[in-house]
Design an enzyme around this catalytic site. Sequence first.
Site, short mmCIF file in Angstrom:
data_model
loop_
_atom_site.label_atom_id
_atom_site.label_comp_id
_atom_site.label_asym_id
_atom_site.label_seq_id
_atom_site.Cartn_x
_atom_site.Cartn_y
_atom_site.Cartn_z
N CYS A 262 0.81 -1.22 0.00
CA CYS A 262 0.00 0.00 0.00
C CYS A 262 0.83 1.26 0.00
O CYS A 262 0.31 2.35 -0.16
CB CYS A 262 -0.91 0.02 1.21
SG CYS A 262 -0.03 0.13 2.77
N GLY A 263 2.13 1.15 0.23
CA GLY A 263 2.96 2.35 0.27
C GLY A 263 3.69 2.48 1.58
O GLY A 263 4.79 3.00 1.65
#
Length: 306
Positions: A262-263
């Site tokens: 997701c980062g």
Amino acid sequence: MGVHRESEASNLESGYASGASSTGAFPQIIITKPHLKFLNSTLNNLSPMDILRWCKISFPNLYQTTAFGITGLVTLDMLSKLQAETPSAPSIDAIFLDTLYHFQETLDLVEKTRQRYPNVNLHVYKPEGCETTEEFEAKHGQELWKTNADLYDWVAKVEPAQRAYSDLNVAAVLTGRRRSQGAKRESLEIIEIDEAGLIKINPLAAWSFKQVNDYVRENNVPYNELLDRGYKSVGDWHSTEPVGEAEDERSGRWKGQAKTECGIHNKRSKYAQFLMEMEQKRQQEELTSALEKVQASKNEAVVVAV
């Protein structure tokens, strides 16, 4: 959160460069690369509970980051047991990033765990300036994860995480990542240090899904009801699907897309670049607006003259 500056020399000499930071983004805990290698080779031989015991006496400002996945719940249960062993010792608090797009089952689980583990403090962080999904969509538009996935990751997950780390002065975090989850996690170490100097510990890195599941059953750990419906890794409702028996745990996350994280666990340089691009876009928009105002003023002058 302040800008974190690193020197090339410090990168060569240590596992991370927070000691060279002029902003003091994280408490200074220096681990050299040879020491990091030694620690990982040693910790690989310990049980998750022993790894957590070692972490409690080794790292100040240690927190658990959790989205209440099954591995994070096992860690939460172990931490609760450790706190009961030494009630006078500082507790390890948990951080939950509420993206405002979690399944209702996940939010229900959060409340169940609050009741089950009252000796574990939970800090909840949401997208900046937003308390509800309606407020988020009024600010960023509907289905931002489709129109601008990088921006969604930033405003829903990465920025709140960095704000939490800054607010709480976090030096190290416990995560629920495991090698058996597949994707890019097969080579996961017990201890990692990211580019900003944040220490990440993965105490259950060596465990299989079966080991995690067995622990949940044997210790009556509350878990997400979605696991009984074919889900193995649960994130936002719009990017999570059940998985088949032959698929790895995280194959249901962002199905059909190239992304697997997701980062939060990606290299921060990607997000530094993203922020730079956003700033350049903002500056370009300001320049365009200024030019339009100048042109409008000229047009008005021409009308008056006529």
